[in-house]
Design a protein around this motif. Structure first.
Motif, PDB file in Angstrom:
ATOM      1  N   GLY A 129     -21.623   2.082 -28.121  1.00 17.01           N
ATOM      2  CA  GLY A 129     -21.906   3.181 -28.136  1.00 17.01           C
ATOM      3  C   GLY A 129     -20.811   3.843 -26.766  1.00 17.01           C
ATOM      4  N   SER A 156     -29.343   6.859 -17.725  1.00 18.45           N
ATOM      5  CA  SER A 156     -30.104   6.512 -18.938  1.00 18.45           C
ATOM      6  C   SER A 156     -31.417   7.953 -19.806  1.00 18.45           C
ATOM      7  CB  SER A 156     -31.258   5.419 -18.954  1.00 18.45           C
ATOM      8  OG  SER A 156     -30.711   4.296 -18.246  1.00 18.45           O
ATOM      9  N   ASN A 209     -28.734   9.172 -22.024  1.00 14.96           N
ATOM     10  CA  ASN A 209     -28.676   8.876 -22.752  1.00 14.96           C
ATOM     11  C   ASN A 209     -29.868   8.562 -24.183  1.00 14.96           C
ATOM     12  OD1 ASN A 209     -25.713   7.449 -23.529  1.00 14.96           O
ATOM     13  ND2 ASN A 209     -25.885   6.699 -21.930  1.00 14.96           N
ATOM     14  N   ALA A 210     -31.251   8.506 -23.345  1.00 14.24           N
ATOM     15  CA  ALA A 210     -32.517   8.528 -24.698  1.00 14.24           C
ATOM     16  C   ALA A 210     -32.617   9.709 -25.022  1.00 14.24           C
ATOM     17  CB  ALA A 210     -33.397   7.925 -23.232  1.00 14.24           C
ATOM     18  N   ASP A 246     -39.118   2.742 -27.289  1.00 12.56           N
ATOM     19  CA  ASP A 246     -37.435   3.384 -27.746  1.00 12.56           C
ATOM     20  C   ASP A 246     -36.916   2.733 -26.647  1.00 12.56           C
ATOM     21  OD1 ASP A 246     -37.779   4.717 -30.300  1.00 12.56           O
ATOM     22  OD2 ASP A 246     -38.497   6.206 -29.745  1.00 12.56           O
ATOM     23  N   ARG A 253     -29.910  11.799 -25.870  1.00 10.94           N
ATOM     24  CA  ARG A 253     -28.840  11.802 -27.202  1.00 10.94           C
ATOM     25  C   ARG A 253     -29.181  11.658 -28.072  1.00 10.94           C
ATOM     26  NH1 ARG A 253     -25.227   9.051 -27.882  1.00 10.94           N
ATOM     27  NH2 ARG A 253     -25.225   6.932 -26.375  1.00 10.94           N
ATOM     28  N   LEU A 254     -30.417  10.324 -28.128  1.00  7.64           N
ATOM     29  CA  LEU A 254     -30.816   9.835 -28.880  1.00  7.64           C
ATOM     30  C   LEU A 254     -31.454   9.960 -29.494  1.00  7.64           C
ATOM     31  CD1 LEU A 254     -29.159   6.250 -27.534  1.00  7.64           C
ATOM     32  CD2 LEU A 254     -28.112   7.046 -29.342  1.00  7.64           C
ATOM     33  N   ASN A 255     -32.298  10.923 -29.110  1.00  6.39           N
ATOM     34  CA  ASN A 255     -33.308  10.941 -29.860  1.00  6.39           C
ATOM     35  C   ASN A 255     -34.638   9.732 -29.287  1.00  6.39           C
ATOM     36  OD1 ASN A 255     -32.949  14.128 -30.359  1.00  6.39           O
ATOM     37  ND2 ASN A 255     -32.350  13.029 -31.857  1.00  6.39           N
ATOM     38  N   ARG A 256     -35.145   9.354 -27.968  1.00  4.03           N
ATOM     39  CA  ARG A 256     -35.472   9.064 -27.572  1.00  4.03           C
ATOM     40  C   ARG A 256     -36.749   8.720 -27.474  1.00  4.03           C
ATOM     41  NH1 ARG A 256     -33.926   3.246 -28.710  1.00  4.03           N
ATOM     42  NH2 ARG A 256     -31.571   3.085 -30.503  1.00  4.03           N
ATOM     43  N   ASP A 265     -28.855  -2.120 -21.458  1.00  2.99           N
ATOM     44  CA  ASP A 265     -28.540  -1.785 -22.990  1.00  2.99           C
ATOM     45  C   ASP A 265     -29.784  -2.633 -23.239  1.00  2.99           C
ATOM     46  OD1 ASP A 265     -26.293  -1.250 -24.029  1.00  2.99           O
ATOM     47  OD2 ASP A 265     -25.732  -2.874 -24.319  1.00  2.99           O
ATOM     48  N   ILE A 298     -34.262   1.826 -23.622  1.00  2.00           N
ATOM     49  CA  ILE A 298     -32.922   1.431 -23.783  1.00  2.00           C
ATOM     50  C   ILE A 298     -32.763   1.106 -23.118  1.00  2.00           C
ATOM     51  CG2 ILE A 298     -32.642   3.842 -25.374  1.00  2.00           C
ATOM     52  CD1 ILE A 298     -31.085   5.202 -23.032  1.00  2.00           C
TER      53      ILE A 298
END
Length: 215
Positions: free
Chosen positions: A55, A160, A163-164, A186, A166-169, A119, A188
Motif C-alpha cells: 500500500g 500513521s 493512514n489510519a 484496528d 484513510r483506512l477507516n480504522r 506496519d 496499524i
C-alpha cells in the motif's frame, strides 16, 4: 516550487544518496513526480519483469499505480487487490515473495539513509526485509528525518494518523490526530522496522523525489 527549495532538496538528496551507497543501497533523485515516474519506467520496469507492491499513496500520486494497473507496462503485474478467495490470496503471497520488484514507499528516511517503517500486518516490511529480488522504495523529500528517533516520531505522529483515517480504522490516532500507543484491534502499528543496510548489495533501490508525497 521555489528555486531555492528545489536546490536544497537536490543538495540534500545528493548527500543522502552517498549515505545510501555506504549502506549497500542504490539511491536516485528525481526533481518532480513526473520525472520520478519516467525514471522508474525507463530504468526498472523492463519488459517481462514481475512487479508487486505494498500500500502506497506515493505510488498513486506519481501515477505509477495507474500505469501498472491499466496494463500500460510490459511487466508481469501481481496486484494483491485482485486476490479475493483464501486460495487466491495464498497464491498471490507466493507471487509477491518471488517478484522481481516489490515497490513501496517508506514512512521515513533519515539523513544518513536509514529507512523507518511501521506496519499492521507486515505486508510491506516483510518483503522489504526478505523475498523479492529487488525492492524499489519511492519517497518524497517530506519523509526525510534527522535521525532514527526523529523518524520514529514522524512515523507515529505524522504518517500513521492519516493512514489510519484513510483506512477507516477505529484508533486513537484516527480520532485525535496523534499516536496513543494503543493496543486497539484496528491498530496499524504492530511491526516497527529500521533498515540500516541491505545485506544484498543493490537489492534496495531508493528514489528520492523533490516533492511532498504521501503521508
Amino acid at each position: 516550487m521555489l528555486e531555492s527549495k528545489a536546490k536544497y532538496y537536490k543538495t540534500l538528496a545528493d548527500k543522502m544518496i552517498e549515505k545510501l551507497t555506504l549502506r549497500n543501497m542504490e539511491g536516485y533523485y528525481a526533481a518532480t513526480k513526473e520525472d520520478a515516474l519516467q525514471l522508474i519506467k525507463d530504468k526498472f520496469l523492463k519488459e517481462g519483469v514481475s512487479v508487486a507492491w505494498g500500500g502506497s499513496m506515493t505510488m498513486e500520486e506519481i501515477g505509477l499505480m495507474k500505469y501498472l494497473q491499466s496494463g500500460g507496462s510490459d511487466c508481469v503485474v501481481y496486484d494483491r487487490a485482485t486476490a479475493k478467495t483464501p486460495e487466491e490470496q495464498k497464491a498471490m503471497k507466493a507471487n509477491l515473495i518471488n517478484a522481481d520488484y516489490f515497490i513501496m514507499s517508506t514512512n521515513a528516511i533519515t539523513l544518513d539513509g536509514e529507512l523507518v517503517n511501521i506496519d499492521g500486518t507486515a505486508n510491506r516490511v516483510s518483503f522489504l526485509c526478505y523475498g523479492p529480488e529487488n525492492v524499489l522504495v519511492i519517497a518524497g523529500m517530506n519523509k526525510v528525518a534527522s535521525d532514527v528517533e526523529d523518524a520514529y516520531h514522524r512515523v507515529k505522529n505524522i504518517a500513521s494518523p492519516p493512514n489510519a483515517m484513510r483506512l477507516n480504522r477505529n484508533t486513537p490516532c484516527a480520532k485525535n490526530g496523534r499516536c496513543g500507543d494503543c493496543f486497539s484491534e484496528d491498530c496499524i502499528c504492530s511491526q516497527i522496522v529500521i533498515t540500516r543496510r541491505s545485506s544484498v548489495k543493490g537489492r534496495i533501490k531508493v528514489v528520492l523525489v523533490g516533492e511532498e508525497l504521501g503521508f
